[in-house]
Motif scaffolding. Structure first.
Motif, PDB file in Angstrom:
ATOM      1  N   ASN A 113      46.684  14.967   6.644  1.00 27.56           N
ATOM      2  CA  ASN A 113      46.120  14.523   5.366  1.00 27.56           C
ATOM      3  C   ASN A 113      44.609  14.319   5.439  1.00 27.56           C
ATOM      4  N   ASN A 114      44.065  14.261   6.666  1.00 28.28           N
ATOM      5  CA  ASN A 114      42.622  14.069   6.843  1.00 28.28           C
ATOM      6  C   ASN A 114      41.917  15.299   7.416  1.00 28.28           C
ATOM      7  N   LEU A 173      41.204  20.661   1.581  1.00 22.32           N
ATOM      8  CA  LEU A 173      41.615  19.550   0.721  1.00 22.32           C
ATOM      9  C   LEU A 173      42.243  18.429   1.532  1.00 22.32           C
ATOM     10  N   ASP A 174      41.870  17.181   1.231  1.00 19.88           N
ATOM     11  CA  ASP A 174      42.607  16.050   1.762  1.00 19.88           C
ATOM     12  C   ASP A 174      43.726  15.708   0.777  1.00 19.88           C
ATOM     13  N   MET A 175      44.427  14.589   1.014  1.00 25.63           N
ATOM     14  CA  MET A 175      45.562  14.259   0.148  1.00 25.63           C
ATOM     15  C   MET A 175      45.135  14.052  -1.300  1.00 25.63           C
ATOM     16  N   LEU A 176      43.997  13.381  -1.497  1.00 24.76           N
ATOM     17  CA  LEU A 176      43.511  13.151  -2.857  1.00 24.76           C
ATOM     18  C   LEU A 176      43.155  14.468  -3.530  1.00 24.76           C
ATOM     19  N   GLY A 177      42.464  15.325  -2.810  1.00 31.34           N
ATOM     20  CA  GLY A 177      42.096  16.618  -3.379  1.00 31.34           C
ATOM     21  C   GLY A 177      43.311  17.460  -3.728  1.00 31.34           C
ATOM     22  N   SER A 179      46.250  16.283  -4.543  1.00 30.75           N
ATOM     23  CA  SER A 179      46.877  15.672  -5.719  1.00 30.75           C
ATOM     24  C   SER A 179      46.149  16.074  -6.996  1.00 30.75           C
ATOM     25  N   LEU A 180      44.812  16.151  -6.908  1.00 31.87           N
ATOM     26  CA  LEU A 180      44.030  16.498  -8.101  1.00 31.87           C
ATOM     27  C   LEU A 180      44.235  17.945  -8.534  1.00 31.87           C
ATOM     28  N   GLN A 181      44.812  18.757  -7.674  1.00 31.60           N
ATOM     29  CA  GLN A 181      45.157  20.114  -8.083  1.00 31.60           C
ATOM     30  C   GLN A 181      46.215  20.102  -9.190  1.00 31.60           C
ATOM     31  N   LEU A 183      46.287  17.743 -11.609  1.00 34.86           N
ATOM     32  CA  LEU A 183      45.801  16.785 -12.591  1.00 34.86           C
ATOM     33  C   LEU A 183      46.330  17.038 -14.004  1.00 34.86           C
TER      34      LEU A 183
END
Length: 213
Positions: A113-114, A173-177, A179-181, A183
């Motif tokens: 994730n990192n 992409l990290d986990m946040l990135g 997830s934003l896919q 959105l």
């Protein structure tokens, strides 16, 4: 995070089975409120003695491995407590990937994730790589994330990676990135949910407004 599919560099052998996150990042380096300076704590008790002097026989203290960007670890690498600092510290130390026959489950998730690549190879391939490293010469390793291969002078080893983690790494992409896919789908769900349950919309904001009044 940087988009890339190839990791290439010197691999430092660390043939220690069950190397846990407490050893990778000792507790005394967890006192800060941010990620700064975690590289100082990486494998501290293996790198330094009780007087804070570098242990010359430890692999990462040897000049030939000064620029190592890949670790060749023992089985169950990263077991133990959930400690994301272990991943952050390794990355700050310059480690871009770890190769091992198995990893601690939570450490694996934290690493992927990192953006720290973990290549899970077979026990036979791990033994071959350790034998190659034992020659004493710096071992150059190439990790192809797209082909899922670890390539060295003595052969090629395949490794496993979930489709989601492979895409995240290749797309930087990290986990946040990641997830934003999704959105648009997340926003659409929120709109449907709040339309069906309007009393639940902005509950925290409404509560703060009442308290302030």
């Amino acid at each position: 995070m940087n988009k890339h599919t190839i990791i290439e560099g010197v691999a430092a052998p660390l043939p220690i089975a069950n190397l846990d996150t407490d050893q990778i990042m000792p507790k005394q380096f967890l006192r800060g409120i941010d990620k700064a300076g975690l590289d100082r704590g990486v494998l501290y008790d293996l790198r330094f003695d009780g007087h804070g002097q570098a242990r010359p026989d430890f692999v990462l203290n040897q000049p030939v491995y000064a620029d190592a960007s890949i670790l060749l670890g023992g089985a169950n690498f990263g077991c133990g407590s959930s400690r994301e600092h272990a991943v952050w510290g390794l990355q700050q130390f310059g480690v871009r990937a770890v190769i091992a026959s198995s990893f601690g489950e939570i450490f694996y998730s934290n690493a992927m994730n990192n953006g720290l690549m973990l290549a899970t190879v077979s026990e036979q391939d791990a033994e071959r790589l350790f034998a190659e490293a034992a020659s004493g010469a710096p071992m150059q390793v190439r990790i192809d994330v797209e082909r899922l291969e670890v390539i060295s002078a003595t052969g090629t080893a395949s490794f496993t990676l979930s489709g989601r983690h492979q895409r995240m790494f290749m797309d930087g992409l990290d986990m946040l990135g990641a997830s934003l896919q999704h959105l648009p789908a997340i926003q659409a769900f929120a709109e449907r949910w709040h339309a069906a349950n309007p009393w639940l919309k902005n509950v925290a904001s409404a509560a703060r407004a009442r308290i302030a009044a």
